[in-house]
Design an enzyme around this catalytic site. Structure first.
Site, mmCIF file in Angstrom:
data_model
loop_
_atom_site.group_PDB
_atom_site.id
_atom_site.type_symbol
_atom_site.label_atom_id
_atom_site.label_comp_id
_atom_site.label_asym_id
_atom_site.label_seq_id
_atom_site.Cartn_x
_atom_site.Cartn_y
_atom_site.Cartn_z
ATOM 1 N N ASP A 72 35.644 30.240 46.005
ATOM 2 C CA ASP A 72 36.125 31.449 45.332
ATOM 3 C C ASP A 72 34.886 32.192 44.833
ATOM 4 O O ASP A 72 34.323 31.849 43.793
ATOM 5 C CB ASP A 72 37.047 31.078 44.170
ATOM 6 C CG ASP A 72 37.536 32.297 43.408
ATOM 7 O OD1 ASP A 72 37.720 33.359 44.032
ATOM 8 O OD2 ASP A 72 37.735 32.187 42.182
ATOM 9 N N GLU A 98 37.740 32.862 49.908
ATOM 10 C CA GLU A 98 38.744 33.858 49.538
ATOM 11 C C GLU A 98 38.179 35.253 49.762
ATOM 12 O O GLU A 98 37.036 35.537 49.401
ATOM 13 C CB GLU A 98 39.145 33.684 48.074
ATOM 14 C CG GLU A 98 40.317 34.566 47.678
ATOM 15 C CD GLU A 98 40.843 34.235 46.303
ATOM 16 O OE1 GLU A 98 41.973 33.751 46.226
ATOM 17 O OE2 GLU A 98 40.112 34.460 45.318
ATOM 18 N N ASP A 118 38.084 29.330 38.321
ATOM 19 C CA ASP A 118 37.412 29.583 39.598
ATOM 20 C C ASP A 118 37.397 28.331 40.474
ATOM 21 O O ASP A 118 37.597 28.411 41.686
ATOM 22 C CB ASP A 118 35.986 30.092 39.357
ATOM 23 C CG ASP A 118 35.987 31.373 38.549
ATOM 24 O OD1 ASP A 118 36.270 32.431 39.129
ATOM 25 O OD2 ASP A 118 35.729 31.299 37.342
#
Length: 174
Positions: free
Chosen positions: A16, A76, A148
């Site tokens: 992420d 992502e 995260d």
């Protein structure tokens, strides 16, 4: 009679990306079975110039790659927000997040945030609490230290589910 596919565990690194905190999560996937391996985040100091923060993210991810030896990686995708400058900088962090695993020869998949949420929670507009609740069910041993890291585990789970679905489609000739 067809033989069942040879299932070997696949170690997946989910990332992420972010300039302040880049989350990472490692799982193993064998068929439908998921096993938590590790998670954390790379947090370069805010006081560093942009180039040095990007370098710190790269070095942190390179260490994760060396320590956990994943077979595949997934990142992502970023979403565009109202602040074009912030979106551009986030895109640079995402570029580093894609480059680090590619530099060690891994394939890197990309998933939209809504797809990650839909895969893990069942709803494309789930909030962070819903994601963390589902992580406790899917990966009971995982205790992500940050949102995260939790999001990175969700990215890894999404990749695991999509690779299983793709293998099934390939097996039936679709």
């Amino acid at each position: 009679m067809t033989q069942p596919p040879n299932r070997q565990p696949v170690r997946i690194l989910g990332i992420d990306p972010g300039l302040r905190r880049t989350g990472w999560g490692v799982i193993e996937s064998e068929g439908n079975r998921l096993v938590f391996i590790g998670c954390g985040s790379v947090e370069p100091p805010d006081t560093l110039p942009l180039a040095e923060r990007l370098l710190a993210i790269h070095r942190g991810l390179a260490k994760v790659l060396a320590d956990f030896a994943p077979d595949e990686a997934a990142v992502e995708q970023t979403f565009v927000n109202k602040d074009a400058g912030a979106t551009l900088k986030l895109g640079q962090a995402r570029g580093v997040a894609m480059l680090a695993p590619a530099m060690v020869g891994l394939s890197v998949a990309e998933y939209a945030p809504n797809l990650v949420k839909k895969t893990v929670v069942g709803a494309g507009h789930a909030d962070k609490n819903q994601i963390q609740m589902m992580l406790k069910i899917l990966l009971p041993k995982a205790e992500p230290p940050s949102a995260d890291a939790a999001d990175a585990l969700a990215v890894a789970i999404t990749h695991a589910h999509h690779r299983v679905a793709a293998a099934r489609l390939k097996a039936v000739g679709a």
